[in-house]
Design an enzyme around this catalytic site. Structure first.
Site, short mmCIF file in Angstrom:
data_model
loop_
_atom_site.label_atom_id
_atom_site.label_comp_id
_atom_site.label_asym_id
_atom_site.label_seq_id
_atom_site.Cartn_x
_atom_site.Cartn_y
_atom_site.Cartn_z
N CYS A 111 50.41 -7.97 -21.61
CA CYS A 111 49.69 -8.99 -22.39
C CYS A 111 50.63 -10.15 -22.74
O CYS A 111 51.03 -10.90 -21.87
CB CYS A 111 49.06 -8.36 -23.62
SG CYS A 111 47.84 -9.41 -24.43
N HIS A 128 46.33 -3.14 -21.67
CA HIS A 128 47.34 -2.44 -22.48
C HIS A 128 47.43 -0.95 -22.17
O HIS A 128 46.77 -0.14 -22.83
CB HIS A 128 46.98 -2.60 -23.96
CG HIS A 128 47.20 -3.97 -24.49
ND1 HIS A 128 48.34 -4.34 -25.17
CD2 HIS A 128 46.43 -5.08 -24.43
CE1 HIS A 128 48.26 -5.62 -25.52
NE2 HIS A 128 47.11 -6.09 -25.08
N GLU A 145 49.74 1.02 -23.02
CA GLU A 145 50.35 1.78 -24.14
C GLU A 145 49.30 2.24 -25.15
O GLU A 145 49.58 3.10 -25.97
CB GLU A 145 51.44 0.94 -24.82
CG GLU A 145 50.97 -0.10 -25.82
CD GLU A 145 50.40 -1.37 -25.18
OE1 GLU A 145 50.11 -1.36 -23.97
OE2 GLU A 145 50.22 -2.37 -25.92
#
EC number: 6.3.5.3
Lengths: 226, 87
Positions: A87, A196, A198
């Site tokens: 991002c 994302h 994560e």
């Protein structure tokens, strides 16, 4: 000994803790790096995480790109240090010219937050070997400036060299050219994407799947087997 | 002392969704006859000392590496004399 993976915190970074946690869940050791650090504490890889460094002033990533920590990072990335930009981290990597193209405002001008389906196009980068080419994954996407653009020559070159690493599937959430969600450099050590991973490493949170975890297990395997 | 103005605009071939949103609002506000709007950025640099060729060259480097992202944006540089304080 396990791999040590640095996570840089800039003023305005949001996802540094989640990224550190994802690294830990994968079995590696996260190392906190600060934007003013002039060295990388001898980490084996670096993640530039999501957020709004410097409030996205000027352009997303444009000011963070000139932080002190970016100096050793640029030098070492060019020498092969694995770097993942997620991002805002992806935006910083394009501003630093480690990755081609750049990001514009989403074409619909709205912030978007959704579970996004992606196709892994390149499973040979430092960060994607635990996927298989063509694999479809769901991970969260949340951004304001996610529209990937580059000139036609660059896009053709990226496609020809297999450097479009991830593509949006079913729905293009931001007007990105050729549905590009992420790209890699030619050597495969520097990878950036808007969604994302994560946030999708444990079944309890995110998309309810662990589709993002292979990013972190891929790099761990690469570093431990190196 | 002089002021150097750097204007940064998206390249013509790059879609400008913000400019389009402004343009779409115009008829609703009663402004007719405007066929296109492009939105850009203007930087006003107050320069200490003379704005000579060397200073302009440095500002050009600054604009190229930082103020504009030349992947998507063009920039122009011009010098604006600051008017003497009005008595």
């Amino acid at each position: 000994m396990t791999a040590r993976i640095g996570v840089v915190t800039f003023p305005g970074s949001l996802d540094d803790r989640d990224t550190q946690r994802a690294i830990r869940v994968a079995g590696a050791e996260p190392v906190a790096l600060w934007h003013k650090d002039k060295d990388l504490k001898q980490v084996d890889a670096v993640v530039l995480c999501g957020g709004f460094s410097y409030g996205d002033y000027l352009r997303a990533g444009a000011i963070a790109r000139f932080s002190p920590v970016m100096e050793p990072l640029l030098e070492q990335a060019k020498a092969g240090l694995p770097v993942l930009g997620i991002c805002n981290g992806f935006q910083i990597l394009t501003e630093a010219h480690l990755l081609p193209g750049t990001m514009l405002r989403n074409d619909h001008l709205h912030f978007i937050c959704r579970d996004q389906k992606l196709r892994v196009e390149n499973a040979e980068t430092s960060w994607t070997t635990d996927y298989s080419a063509g694999q479809e994954i769901h991970i969260p996407l949340k951004n304001n400036d996610g529209q990937y653009v580059a000139d036609a020559y660059t896009l053709d070159k990226l496609e020809a060299e297999g450097r479009v690493a991830f593509r949006y599937l079913d729905f293009n959430p931001n007007g990105s050219q050729r549905d590009i969600a992420g790209v890699t450099n030619a050597a495969g050590n520097v990878v950036g994407l808007m969604p994302h991973p994560e946030h999708a490493v444990e079944p309890l949170i995110g998309t309810g799947r662990t589709d993002g975890l292979p990013f972190f297990t891929s790099i761990l395997k690469k570093l431990v087997n190196a | 002392m002089a002021r150097v103005v750097v204007d940064v605009m998206l390249k013509p071939e790059i879609l400008d969704p913000q400019g389009q949103a402004v343009q779409r609002a115009l008829p609703r506000l009663g402004f007719d006859g405007i066929s296109d709007v492009r939105q850009g950025k203007r930087f006003e640099l107050e320069v200490d000392g003379p704005v000579d060729e060397a200073a302009l060259a440095r500002i050009h480097d600054l604009a190229e590496s930082f103020l504009a992202n030349t992947v998507i944006e063009d920039f122009t540089i011009r010098v604006e004399e600051v008017a003497e304080a009005v008595k």
